[in-house]
Enzyme design. Structure first.
Site, PDB file in Angstrom:
ATOM      1  N   CYS A 105       0.818  -1.227   0.000  1.00  0.00           N
ATOM      2  CA  CYS A 105       0.000   0.000   0.000  1.00  0.00           C
ATOM      3  C   CYS A 105       0.846   1.268   0.000  1.00  0.00           C
ATOM      4  CB  CYS A 105      -0.923   0.011   1.203  1.00  0.00           C
ATOM      5  SG  CYS A 105      -1.937  -1.447   1.296  1.00  0.00           S
ATOM      6  N   HIS A 155      -3.648   6.912   2.855  1.00  0.00           N
ATOM      7  CA  HIS A 155      -4.038   5.578   2.385  1.00  0.00           C
ATOM      8  C   HIS A 155      -5.386   5.243   3.019  1.00  0.00           C
ATOM      9  CE1 HIS A 155      -4.148   1.511   1.270  1.00  0.00           C
ATOM     10  NE2 HIS A 155      -3.823   1.014   2.450  1.00  0.00           N
ATOM     11  N   ASN A 205     -10.182  -0.550   0.671  1.00  0.00           N
ATOM     12  CA  ASN A 205      -8.724  -0.447   0.587  1.00  0.00           C
ATOM     13  C   ASN A 205      -8.275  -0.972  -0.784  1.00  0.00           C
ATOM     14  OD1 ASN A 205      -5.967  -0.866   0.756  1.00  0.00           O
ATOM     15  ND2 ASN A 205      -6.021  -1.770   2.815  1.00  0.00           N
TER      16      ASN A 205
HETATM   17  N1  ACO Z   1     -17.736  -9.215  10.589  1.00  0.00           N
HETATM   18  C1  ACO Z   1     -18.065  -9.479  11.848  1.00  0.00           C
HETATM   19  N2  ACO Z   1     -17.150  -9.789  12.778  1.00  0.00           N
HETATM   20  C2  ACO Z   1     -15.875  -9.814  12.420  1.00  0.00           C
HETATM   21  C3  ACO Z   1     -15.454  -9.541  11.087  1.00  0.00           C
HETATM   22  C4  ACO Z   1     -16.462  -9.245  10.162  1.00  0.00           C
HETATM   23  N3  ACO Z   1     -16.179  -8.966   8.869  1.00  0.00           N
HETATM   24  N4  ACO Z   1     -14.135  -9.635  11.021  1.00  0.00           N
HETATM   25  C5  ACO Z   1     -13.695  -9.945  12.251  1.00  0.00           C
HETATM   26  N5  ACO Z   1     -14.744 -10.066  13.087  1.00  0.00           N
HETATM   27  C6  ACO Z   1     -14.728 -10.393  14.499  1.00  0.00           C
HETATM   28  C7  ACO Z   1     -13.463 -11.096  14.894  1.00  0.00           C
HETATM   29  O1  ACO Z   1     -13.581 -12.479  14.629  1.00  0.00           O
HETATM   30  C8  ACO Z   1     -13.391 -10.797  16.380  1.00  0.00           C
HETATM   31  O2  ACO Z   1     -14.244 -11.671  17.045  1.00  0.00           O
HETATM   32  P1  ACO Z   1     -13.756 -12.399  18.398  1.00  0.00           P
HETATM   33  O3  ACO Z   1     -13.451 -11.264  19.350  1.00  0.00           O
HETATM   34  O4  ACO Z   1     -14.926 -13.238  18.761  1.00  0.00           O
HETATM   35  O5  ACO Z   1     -12.529 -13.148  17.990  1.00  0.00           O
HETATM   36  C9  ACO Z   1     -14.017  -9.403  16.487  1.00  0.00           C
HETATM   37  O6  ACO Z   1     -14.740  -9.202  15.260  1.00  0.00           O
HETATM   38  C10 ACO Z   1     -13.005  -8.298  16.663  1.00  0.00           C
HETATM   39  O7  ACO Z   1     -11.921  -8.508  15.771  1.00  0.00           O
HETATM   40  P2  ACO Z   1     -10.708  -7.541  15.722  1.00  0.00           P
HETATM   41  O8  ACO Z   1      -9.724  -8.081  14.771  1.00  0.00           O
HETATM   42  O9  ACO Z   1     -10.263  -7.214  17.100  1.00  0.00           O
HETATM   43  O10 ACO Z   1     -11.406  -6.235  15.133  1.00  0.00           O
HETATM   44  P3  ACO Z   1     -10.752  -4.869  14.854  1.00  0.00           P
HETATM   45  O11 ACO Z   1     -11.482  -3.824  15.568  1.00  0.00           O
HETATM   46  O12 ACO Z   1      -9.245  -4.918  14.993  1.00  0.00           O
HETATM   47  O13 ACO Z   1     -11.062  -4.678  13.293  1.00  0.00           O
HETATM   48  C11 ACO Z   1      -9.935  -4.828  11.205  1.00  0.00           C
HETATM   49  C12 ACO Z   1     -10.563  -5.588  12.360  1.00  0.00           C
HETATM   50  C13 ACO Z   1     -11.002  -3.984  10.563  1.00  0.00           C
HETATM   51  C14 ACO Z   1      -9.397  -5.838  10.200  1.00  0.00           C
HETATM   52  C15 ACO Z   1      -8.815  -3.944  11.737  1.00  0.00           C
HETATM   53  O14 ACO Z   1      -7.957  -4.692  12.538  1.00  0.00           O
HETATM   54  C16 ACO Z   1      -8.019  -3.290  10.659  1.00  0.00           C
HETATM   55  O15 ACO Z   1      -8.488  -2.422   9.946  1.00  0.00           O
HETATM   56  N6  ACO Z   1      -6.708  -3.652  10.560  1.00  0.00           N
HETATM   57  C17 ACO Z   1      -5.822  -3.034   9.624  1.00  0.00           C
HETATM   58  C18 ACO Z   1      -6.094  -3.576   8.272  1.00  0.00           C
HETATM   59  C19 ACO Z   1      -5.256  -2.883   7.263  1.00  0.00           C
HETATM   60  O16 ACO Z   1      -5.232  -1.687   7.191  1.00  0.00           O
HETATM   61  N7  ACO Z   1      -4.560  -3.636   6.478  1.00  0.00           N
HETATM   62  C20 ACO Z   1      -3.716  -3.052   5.485  1.00  0.00           C
HETATM   63  C21 ACO Z   1      -3.663  -4.019   4.446  1.00  0.00           C
HETATM   64  S1  ACO Z   1      -3.168  -3.233   3.018  1.00  0.00           S
HETATM   65  C22 ACO Z   1      -1.955  -4.109   2.197  1.00  0.00           C
HETATM   66  O17 ACO Z   1      -0.789  -3.842   2.346  1.00  0.00           O
HETATM   67  C23 ACO Z   1      -2.477  -5.180   1.278  1.00  0.00           C
END
Ligand code: ACO
Length: 329
Positions: free
Chosen positions: A116, A256, A286
């Site tokens: 990214c 980003h 994203n």
């Molecule tokens: N729908 C419902 N529940 C979900 C979903 C979903 N789509 N996805 C995860 N959950 C659940 C999880 O299983 C977890 O449940 P549990 O507590 O029973 O295990 C709960 O929701 C909370 O999960 P977290 O991972 O703690 O949620 P968080 O608030 O961290 O949000 C997210 C997750 C959105 C993925 C966040 O961590 C994030 O944005 N991370 C950064 C992602 C990013 O920017 N990546 C860059 C990639 S770009 C590249 O280089 C390709």
């Protein structure tokens, strides 16, 4: 930053596929809800390319628009850099495919891989090459078909990603304008937090790699989230200071587009109100290396950027990598 010559953006372009995948569509595919996705990420829908489309197709349309807005033709381009983690194929590079399709006969061409952060890395490379006198006009593209490497049974990742491309043509601009600073960084020790393990020389494609879903994005979401929150604000601030500016001087932040909460944390660190930030992740999700150039092109289209405005670009991604830049329009 002493570049010897002012280098800036001569034209911007963007292209997103027609097909829209909404949060409600995703509710039918995995156990999730529109409410969860919107509150945790800010994303409402994303664009998805057709089975026939590849990164170079999206890049082509965005590039045509950038060239037209720059008042240049493909033959005026000396170099094409495509930042992507979803190239058409391992080789030839997507930049070479694009060079041929555009008819940019005089252009050298290469792909750049910094996930990214790739677009900002590519801007830094292009700017230095123009400032050194090596090239006059460089086409820099961020193009991704992330849907092709997304596991639509994994709710942790499939809600986040979309497809699209953004492009800019860089060249000399009047003194006092253009890129004023770049900050690039990497921490390879975090490579395992965000990766696509299969298909390379470490883990070639095999029946086993397919079974183990090694050809899809793997992400340790909350670890990446913590890294992003830490790095977005600090990299942006470093770029601002390097440009000899203060937080108050920023007219527009173009970050980003990964997660609204990550963007908000950067805004807090920079003391910026949301009005001074370009946000379009609700529409596109994203799009990795394409996120920043699509957002920049939309900011231009919406009339949000005026001559002399001080714009901060900032991104983070797999690698781990990060990049930030100050651009005077
Ligand atoms: N729908 C419902 N529940 C979900 C979903 C979903 N789509 N996805 C995860 N959950 C659940 C999880 O299983 C977890 O449940 P549990 O507590 O029973 O295990 C709960 O929701 C909370 O999960 P977290 O991972 O703690 O949620 P968080 O608030 O961290 O949000 C997210 C997750 C959105 C993925 C966040 O961590 C994030 O944005 N991370 C950064 C992602 C990013 O920017 N990546 C860059 C990639 S770009 C590249 O280089 C390709």
């Amino acid at each position: 930053m002493n570049l010897g010559m002012s280098v800036g953006v001569l034209g911007t372009g963007k292209y997103v596929p027609e097909r829209v995948l909404t949060n409600f569509d995703l509710e039918q595919m995995v156990e999730t809800s529109d409410e969860w996705i919107v509150t945790r990420t800010g994303i409402r829908e994303r664009r998805i390319c057709s089975p026939e489309e590849a990164a170079s197709d999206l890049a082509y349309h965005a590039s045509l628009q950038a060239l037209e807005r720059a008042g240049l033709t493909a033959e005026d381009i000396d170099l094409i850099i495509v930042a992507t983690i979803t190239p058409d194929s391992a080789f030839p590079s997507t930049a070479c495919v694009l060079q041929d399709r555009l008819g940019a006969k005089k252009a050298a061409a290469f792909d750049l891989s910094a996930a990214c952060s790739g677009f900002i890395y590519a801007l830094a490379a292009a700017t230095s090459m123009i400032a050194s006198g090596m090239y006059r006009h460089v086409l820099v593209v961020g193009a991704e078909c992330l849907s092709k490497i997304t596991d639509y049974t994994d709710r942790n990742t499939c809600i986040l990603f979309g497809d699209g491309a953004g492009a800019v043509v860089l060249g000399q601009v009047p003194e006092g304008r253009g890129f004023r600073s770049f900050v690039l960084g990497a921490d390879g020790s975090g490579g395992n937090l965000l990766n696509l393990a299969g298909g390379g020389s470490r883990c070639p494609a095999s029946e086993q790699s397919l079974k183990e879903k090694k050809h899809y994005i793997y992400m340790a979401g909350s670890e990446v989230f913590k890294f992003a929150v830490r790095i977005m604000g600090s990299a942006a601030l470093e770029a601002v200071e390097k440009a000899g500016l203060a937080k108050d001087d920023i007219d527009l932040l173009v970050p980003h587009q990964a997660n609204i909460r990550i963007i908000q944390s950067a805004l807090e660190k920079l003391n910026l109100p949301e009005e001074k930030c370009m946000i379009n992740l609700d529409k596109y999700g994203n799009v990795s290396a394409a996120s920043i150039p699509i957002a920049l092109a939309e900011a231009v289209e919406e009339g949000r950027i005026r001559e002399g405005d001080r714009i901060v670009l900032v991104g983070f991604g797999g690698g781990l990598t990060w990049g930030a830049s100050v651009l005077v329009w």
